[in-house]
Design an enzyme around this catalytic site. Structure first.
Site, PDB file in Angstrom:
ATOM      1  N   ARG A 106       0.856  -1.193   0.000  1.00 24.41           N
ATOM      2  CA  ARG A 106       0.000   0.000   0.000  1.00 24.41           C
ATOM      3  C   ARG A 106       0.888   1.237   0.000  1.00 24.41           C
ATOM      4  NH1 ARG A 106      -1.760   1.257   4.359  1.00 24.41           N
ATOM      5  NH2 ARG A 106      -1.094  -0.352   5.789  1.00 24.41           N
ATOM      6  N   TYR A 255      -1.216  -3.908  -6.830  1.00 21.88           N
ATOM      7  CA  TYR A 255      -0.944  -4.703  -5.630  1.00 21.88           C
ATOM      8  C   TYR A 255      -1.976  -4.505  -4.514  1.00 21.88           C
ATOM      9  CZ  TYR A 255       1.731  -7.213  -2.147  1.00 21.88           C
ATOM     10  OH  TYR A 255       2.120  -8.135  -1.212  1.00 21.88           O
ATOM     11  N   LYS A 264      -9.393  -2.392   1.961  1.00 19.41           N
ATOM     12  CA  LYS A 264      -9.166  -1.215   2.799  1.00 19.41           C
ATOM     13  C   LYS A 264      -9.975  -0.012   2.296  1.00 19.41           C
ATOM     14  CE  LYS A 264      -6.051  -3.459   5.177  1.00 19.41           C
ATOM     15  NZ  LYS A 264      -6.289  -3.885   6.562  1.00 19.41           N
ATOM     16  N   HIS A 284     -10.883  -1.993  11.824  1.00 21.66           N
ATOM     17  CA  HIS A 284      -9.737  -2.825  11.448  1.00 21.66           C
ATOM     18  C   HIS A 284      -9.540  -3.855  12.556  1.00 21.66           C
ATOM     19  CE1 HIS A 284      -5.189  -2.843  10.231  1.00 21.66           C
ATOM     20  NE2 HIS A 284      -5.864  -3.784   9.603  1.00 21.66           N
ATOM     21  N   SER A 306      -0.398  -3.310  12.252  1.00 20.56           N
ATOM     22  CA  SER A 306       0.347  -4.310  11.479  1.00 20.56           C
ATOM     23  C   SER A 306       1.474  -4.888  12.327  1.00 20.56           C
ATOM     24  CB  SER A 306       0.973  -3.661  10.251  1.00 20.56           C
ATOM     25  OG  SER A 306       0.032  -2.891   9.599  1.00 20.56           O
ATOM     26  N   CYS A 308       1.526  -7.320  14.473  1.00 21.88           N
ATOM     27  CA  CYS A 308       1.236  -7.744  15.848  1.00 21.88           C
ATOM     28  C   CYS A 308       0.620  -9.143  15.877  1.00 21.88           C
ATOM     29  CB  CYS A 308       0.291  -6.764  16.521  1.00 21.88           C
ATOM     30  SG  CYS A 308       1.062  -5.189  16.905  1.00 21.88           S
ATOM     31  N   ASP A 331      -9.243  -9.499   9.717  1.00 22.53           N
ATOM     32  CA  ASP A 331      -8.764  -8.145   9.406  1.00 22.53           C
ATOM     33  C   ASP A 331      -9.804  -7.040   9.601  1.00 22.53           C
ATOM     34  OD1 ASP A 331      -6.588  -6.519   8.526  1.00 22.53           O
ATOM     35  OD2 ASP A 331      -7.516  -6.319   6.559  1.00 22.53           O
ATOM     36  N   ARG A 426       2.463 -12.057   0.295  1.00 30.57           N
ATOM     37  CA  ARG A 426       1.123 -12.406   0.783  1.00 30.57           C
ATOM     38  C   ARG A 426       0.612 -13.736   0.257  1.00 30.57           C
ATOM     39  NH1 ARG A 426      -1.181  -8.597   4.503  1.00 30.57           N
ATOM     40  NH2 ARG A 426       0.326  -6.917   4.436  1.00 30.57           N
TER      41      ARG A 426
END
Ligand code: O2Y
Ligand code: MN
Length: 646
Positions: A106, A255, A264, A284, A306, A308, A331, A426
């Site tokens: 992103r 991407y 998102k 989120h 992110s 975690c 997510d 990913r």
């Protein structure tokens, strides 16, 4: 209301004075070939959207996606033929895509919200301070940016029309979008991540839909060579959201979050705005179910920045004997109070777009099971026996294989200086394949949420778990979230970054107004407010070692949270919230000892600094838009910390 497509088109016609852009054919005398599907089967509004943007982007072909197996096979064949993906023969229907290395994540700096008033999108930071809570662009400026990019951008390519539902088709909690894209990779990925195809159009009827326009920004023929056959235009990338017309326009990147616009862009940025207007929450957050040995089950939603381990937690195998965890989502959570005042959540997605490195049989066996079939891998390494590889799988691949890195370097070895897989590589895999999906994960009514958990990666000062005193305090806890992250390349080191509600990159509107929305929820007449908690699995001791073992052991914390929801007397007041009474966390079966003293210690100086840092952040970043209730909570925390004895 004029749609952006029309606005662009109007301006394009003006641009034609310079006669660089040819006159478009009208929809009647088509300039494109219908190669799949039927425009007549689209609703009038969808058809209009498609035709207007076909005039604008000038694709050679149009393909209306039906979501069928046959269509998917055909697209995978074409992608393979064109060298964008290759089969990973070790597994069933698994594919590897390698992107242009300049299109791997992103791009926050090129992501904008566009509203008439800047302050509707972002808080105005204190003078001289760089805002960190999103980017705003004026509608006229956006129009000219888009006009410099979209006209003719799909020349020589196929425009795919993807009708998709975020959430189970037909659920009152779901929303529908239509994405136009010139990337077949996006189509096969959207098929995994959303419910896509003909059934969505049936469910849409005459209702509104979110308009999602995407182009990789490389019309054909192209003068410059492609890297890895991956078309993209990173220098001209822009990802723009227009809340007024519920539109997303994304250009230049193929991407992830930049191009799979349901995720998102729709589910969080535009989703959070719709949620504010309609009185719900788009967050989120992962959603999981936890069942104790007595068969009592609860669902929780949890927000983590992110890095975690959100996906790992959502799919955890609990180490507490007799406990069961089930996954609803990893997510995003859309949550709404039902008529009885119960907060209910759906996962709007149908797949996982998970970070590959670090995922292994040890850290997430359920993810490893999920990705063995029907999965698209992007920017991971490849083994000579047709398998995938990334950092963390060293113990899990046959000894004899050689490894080709994501950059195409053959005979990659762990001694190589570079990673085998890109750190943001990913897997894109169907949620239905996860062995621990919850029986109700597609329930149109959603699952009842008993607790909301915030968390971060905090090496110092923050205990394993604490409970907020009440709703307003819980909102303050979410607003003060921080987490250790790798800083921008210039600094290299780790820094503690503010990431309120784990939404910093995803707020669709002013964060100050967002806090107000959360605070107002408790005013609903019959609402049962879930309890709010904060967890930290990442506290380190003086030797720099993690104090808490994490992974499956985190179920012990979830169990304590559930017992608090049931009102058990297992908590005591501290200066930051309720913490577990001594011996109230279930510790049976935990291997080795845990230094509970160090795990729950609350150093006064640390919390004094924390209060200062939060105040500075709110003053500088949110400025005039901090709700009074949040200042009050900060003052209360300050007073509690100051009255704490050393
Ligand atoms: O880099 C991307 O485009 C993907 S970002 C992403 C993907 C899945 C889940 N979460 C995230 C995120 O950045 O939070
Ligand atoms: Mn995420």
């Amino acid at each position: 209301m004029a749609s952006l497509g029309l606005k662009i088109l109007r301006s394009c016609r003006l641009l034609q004075n310079g006669s660089k852009i040819p006159l478009y054919c009208t929809a009647q005398s088509r300039a494109f070939n219908m190669i799949y599907g039927d425009l007549n089967k689209l609703t009038p509004d969808v058809r209009h959207y498609v035709e207007e943007n076909a005039k604008l982007c000038q694709p050679e072909n149009i393909h209306v996606c039906d979501g069928s197996e046959k269509e998917n096979e055909m697209l995978l064949y074409l992608l393979q033929r064109d060298g964008l993906i290759k089969r990973l023969r070790k597994y069933e229907n698994c594919w590897l895509a390698r992107t242009d290395p300049s299109d791997v994540a992103r791009v926050e700096s090129k992501t904008f919200m566009s509203t008439y008033y800047q302050r509707d999108s972002i808080p105005i930071p204190k003078t001289g301070v760089q805002g960190q809570l999103g980017n705003w662009i004026a509608p006229d400026d956006l129009d000219s940016e888009l006009n410099m990019r979209f006209p003719g951008c799909m020349r020589g390519r196929t425009m795919f029309v993807i009708p998709f539902s975020m959430g189970p088709v037909g659920s009152p909690l779901s929303k529908i979008g239509v994405q136009l894209t010139d990337s077949a990779y996006v189509v096969v990925s959207m098929r995994v991540m959303t419910r896509m195809g003909a059934q969505v159009l049936d469910a849409l009827g005459d209702s509104d839909f979110v308009k999602c326009l995407h182009s990789v920004g490389v019309p054909l023929p192209t003068s410059k060579g492609l890297v890895n056959n991956w078309p993209c235009n990173p220098k001209r990338t822009i990802i723009a959201h227009i809340p007024e017309t519920n539109e997303i326009c994304s250009y230049g990147s193929g991407y992830g979050g930049n191009s799979l616009l349901g995720k998102k862009c729709f589910s969080l940025r535009l989703g959070s705005i719709m949620a504010k207007h309609e009185g719900w929450l788009a967050e989120h957050m992962l959603i999981l179910g936890i069942e104790n040995p007595k068969g009592e089950k609860k669902y929780v939603a949890a927000a983590f920045p992110s890095a975690c381990g959100k996906t790992n937690l959502a799919m955890m195998n609990p180490s507490l004997p007799g406990y069961k965890i089930t996954c609803v989502g990893d997510d995003i959570a859309w949550m709404r109070f039902d008529e009885h005042g119960q907060l209910r959540a759906i996962n709007p997605e149908a797949g996982f777009f998970g970070v590959a490195p670090g995922t292994s049989a040890k850290t997430n066996p359920n993810a490893m099971e999920t990705i063995k079939k029907n999965t698209i891998f992007t920017n991971v390494a490849e083994t000579s026996d047709g398998g995938f590889f990334w950092e963390g799988l060293e113990e899990e691949i046959p000894k004899f294989v050689s490894i080709k890195s994501w950059l195409g370097v053959s005979d990659w070895s762990p001694e190589s200086k570079k990673n085998s897989a890109h750190p943001n590589s990913r897997f894109c895999t169907p949620a239905s394949q996860c062995p621990i999906m919850d029986d109700h994960w597609e329930d149109p009514a959603g699952v009842p949420i008993s607790a909301i958990i915030f968390g971060g990666r905090r090496p110092e000062g923050v205990p394993l778990v604490y409970e907020s005193f009440d709703w307003n305090h819980g909102v303050f806890v979410g607003a003060s979230m921080r987490s250790e992250a790798t800083a921008a390349a210039e600094h290299k080191g780790k820094v503690i970054m503010h990431d309120p509600f784990a939404m910093r990159p995803f707020f669709g509107y002013n964060f100050g107004h967002y806090m107000k929305h959360w605070l107002c929820l408790k005013k609903r007449p019959n609402a049962t407010m879930p309890k709010i908690f904060h967890v930290n699995w990442f506290r380190k001791n003086d030797q720099g070692k993690f104090i808490w073992p994490g992974f499956g052991e985190n179920a012990r914390v979830l169990d304590w949270i559930c017992r608090r929801v049931d009102g058990e007397d297992i908590a005591e007041k501290s200066m930051i919230g309720y913490v577990p009474k001594p011996n109230s966390l279930l510790m049976e079966g935990l291997e080795g000892s845990v230094d509970m003293q160090a795990l729950f210690d609350l150093p006064k100086e640390f919390w004094e600094r924390e209060v200062k840092d939060i105040r500075k952040y709110l003053e500088e970043q949110v400025n005039e838009d901090v709700p009074d209730e949040i200042w009050e909570e900060l003052e209360k925390l300050h007073t509690r910390v100051e009255s704490e004895k050393l």
